[in-house]
Design a protein around this motif. Structure first.
Motif, PDB file in Angstrom:
ATOM      1  N   GLN A   3     -14.595  -6.273 -18.795  1.00  0.00           N
ATOM      2  CA  GLN A   3     -13.461  -6.742 -18.019  1.00  0.00           C
ATOM      3  C   GLN A   3     -12.569  -7.571 -18.924  1.00  0.00           C
ATOM      4  O   GLN A   3     -12.938  -8.681 -19.308  1.00  0.00           O
ATOM      5  CB  GLN A   3     -13.934  -7.576 -16.831  1.00  0.00           C
ATOM      6  CG  GLN A   3     -12.830  -8.066 -15.926  1.00  0.00           C
ATOM      7  CD  GLN A   3     -12.220  -6.943 -15.104  1.00  0.00           C
ATOM      8  OE1 GLN A   3     -12.897  -6.011 -14.696  1.00  0.00           O
ATOM      9  NE2 GLN A   3     -10.927  -7.036 -14.863  1.00  0.00           N
ATOM     10  N   SER A   5      -9.111  -9.725 -19.801  1.00  0.00           N
ATOM     11  CA  SER A   5      -8.166 -10.601 -19.125  1.00  0.00           C
ATOM     12  C   SER A   5      -7.463 -11.461 -20.163  1.00  0.00           C
ATOM     13  O   SER A   5      -7.825 -11.462 -21.342  1.00  0.00           O
ATOM     14  CB  SER A   5      -8.886 -11.483 -18.104  1.00  0.00           C
ATOM     15  OG  SER A   5      -9.827 -12.316 -18.753  1.00  0.00           O
ATOM     16  N   GLY A   6      -6.441 -12.196 -19.701  1.00  0.00           N
ATOM     17  CA  GLY A   6      -5.764 -13.136 -20.581  1.00  0.00           C
ATOM     18  C   GLY A   6      -4.400 -12.692 -21.055  1.00  0.00           C
ATOM     19  O   GLY A   6      -3.706 -13.447 -21.739  1.00  0.00           O
ATOM     20  N   LEU A  18      -7.112 -13.430 -25.433  1.00  0.00           N
ATOM     21  CA  LEU A  18      -7.667 -12.411 -24.557  1.00  0.00           C
ATOM     22  C   LEU A  18      -9.178 -12.591 -24.476  1.00  0.00           C
ATOM     23  O   LEU A  18      -9.823 -12.957 -25.456  1.00  0.00           O
ATOM     24  CB  LEU A  18      -7.343 -11.018 -25.083  1.00  0.00           C
ATOM     25  CG  LEU A  18      -5.871 -10.703 -25.326  1.00  0.00           C
ATOM     26  CD1 LEU A  18      -5.706  -9.239 -25.748  1.00  0.00           C
ATOM     27  CD2 LEU A  18      -5.017 -11.020 -24.125  1.00  0.00           C
ATOM     28  N   SER A  19      -9.716 -12.307 -23.299  1.00  0.00           N
ATOM     29  CA  SER A  19     -11.156 -12.371 -23.090  1.00  0.00           C
ATOM     30  C   SER A  19     -11.657 -11.016 -22.634  1.00  0.00           C
ATOM     31  O   SER A  19     -10.953 -10.287 -21.932  1.00  0.00           O
ATOM     32  CB  SER A  19     -11.497 -13.422 -22.030  1.00  0.00           C
ATOM     33  OG  SER A  19     -11.076 -14.709 -22.417  1.00  0.00           O
ATOM     34  N   CYS A  20     -12.875 -10.711 -23.011  1.00  0.00           N
ATOM     35  CA  CYS A  20     -13.520  -9.469 -22.591  1.00  0.00           C
ATOM     36  C   CYS A  20     -14.921  -9.836 -22.126  1.00  0.00           C
ATOM     37  O   CYS A  20     -15.815 -10.057 -22.948  1.00  0.00           O
ATOM     38  CB  CYS A  20     -13.553  -8.470 -23.737  1.00  0.00           C
ATOM     39  SG  CYS A  20     -14.360  -6.912 -23.344  1.00  0.00           S
ATOM     40  N   THR A  76     -19.225 -12.803 -23.810  1.00  0.00           N
ATOM     41  CA  THR A  76     -17.781 -12.575 -23.814  1.00  0.00           C
ATOM     42  C   THR A  76     -17.270 -12.479 -25.245  1.00  0.00           C
ATOM     43  O   THR A  76     -17.722 -13.218 -26.130  1.00  0.00           O
ATOM     44  CB  THR A  76     -17.057 -13.709 -23.078  1.00  0.00           C
ATOM     45  OG1 THR A  76     -17.508 -13.748 -21.721  1.00  0.00           O
ATOM     46  CG2 THR A  76     -15.550 -13.499 -23.079  1.00  0.00           C
ATOM     47  N   THR A 114      -5.513  -5.135 -20.679  1.00  0.00           N
ATOM     48  CA  THR A 114      -4.688  -6.239 -20.202  1.00  0.00           C
ATOM     49  C   THR A 114      -3.361  -6.196 -20.950  1.00  0.00           C
ATOM     50  O   THR A 114      -3.327  -5.975 -22.157  1.00  0.00           O
ATOM     51  CB  THR A 114      -5.410  -7.595 -20.381  1.00  0.00           C
ATOM     52  OG1 THR A 114      -4.622  -8.646 -19.815  1.00  0.00           O
ATOM     53  CG2 THR A 114      -5.689  -7.905 -21.842  1.00  0.00           C
TER      54      THR A 114
END
Length: 120
Positions: A3, A5-6, A18-20, A76, A114
């Protein structure tokens, strides 16, 4: 499984992280990478952190500006992006491969992406 995001809208020269977040067990056992795709262009490699030894790899276009890292406790992977340029505008995807040792792939798992937009 992944997932991302960021993403968001930022001015040139700004930063984003960004994060995963991975639902797989022990992200430390996975080689992980970030790719991006701009409209009308092919997907391109951005950065990778291979499974064993933690070596990192970067595309020439982002070297010195982007940093990939991993927090095993949070399962993450991050992509810190500094000094952003309009040409960094793209949808960014994270990817993972069990015991992956090749920065460029193959990757078994992909996030949904994202969007990053850098205004001039």
């Amino acid at each position: 499984q992944l997932q991302a995001s960021g993403g968001g809208l930022v001015q040139a020269g700004g930063s984003l992280r960004l994060s995963c977040a991975a639902s797989v067990r022990m992200i430390s056992n996975y080689g992980t990478g970030w790719f991006r795709q701009a409209p009308g262009k092919e997907r391109e490699f951005v950065a990778a952190l291979i499974w064993h030894g933690g070596s990192t790899y970067y595309a020439d276009s982002v070297k010195g500006r982007f940093t990939i890292s991993r927090d095993n406790a949070k399962n993450t992977v991050y992509l810190q992006m500094n000094s952003l340029k309009p040409e960094d505008t793209a949808r960014y995807y994270c990817a993972a491969h069990l015991f992956g040792s090749n920065a460029y792939g193959p990757y078994d798992y992909w996030g949904q992406g994202t969007q990053v937009t850098v205004s001039s």
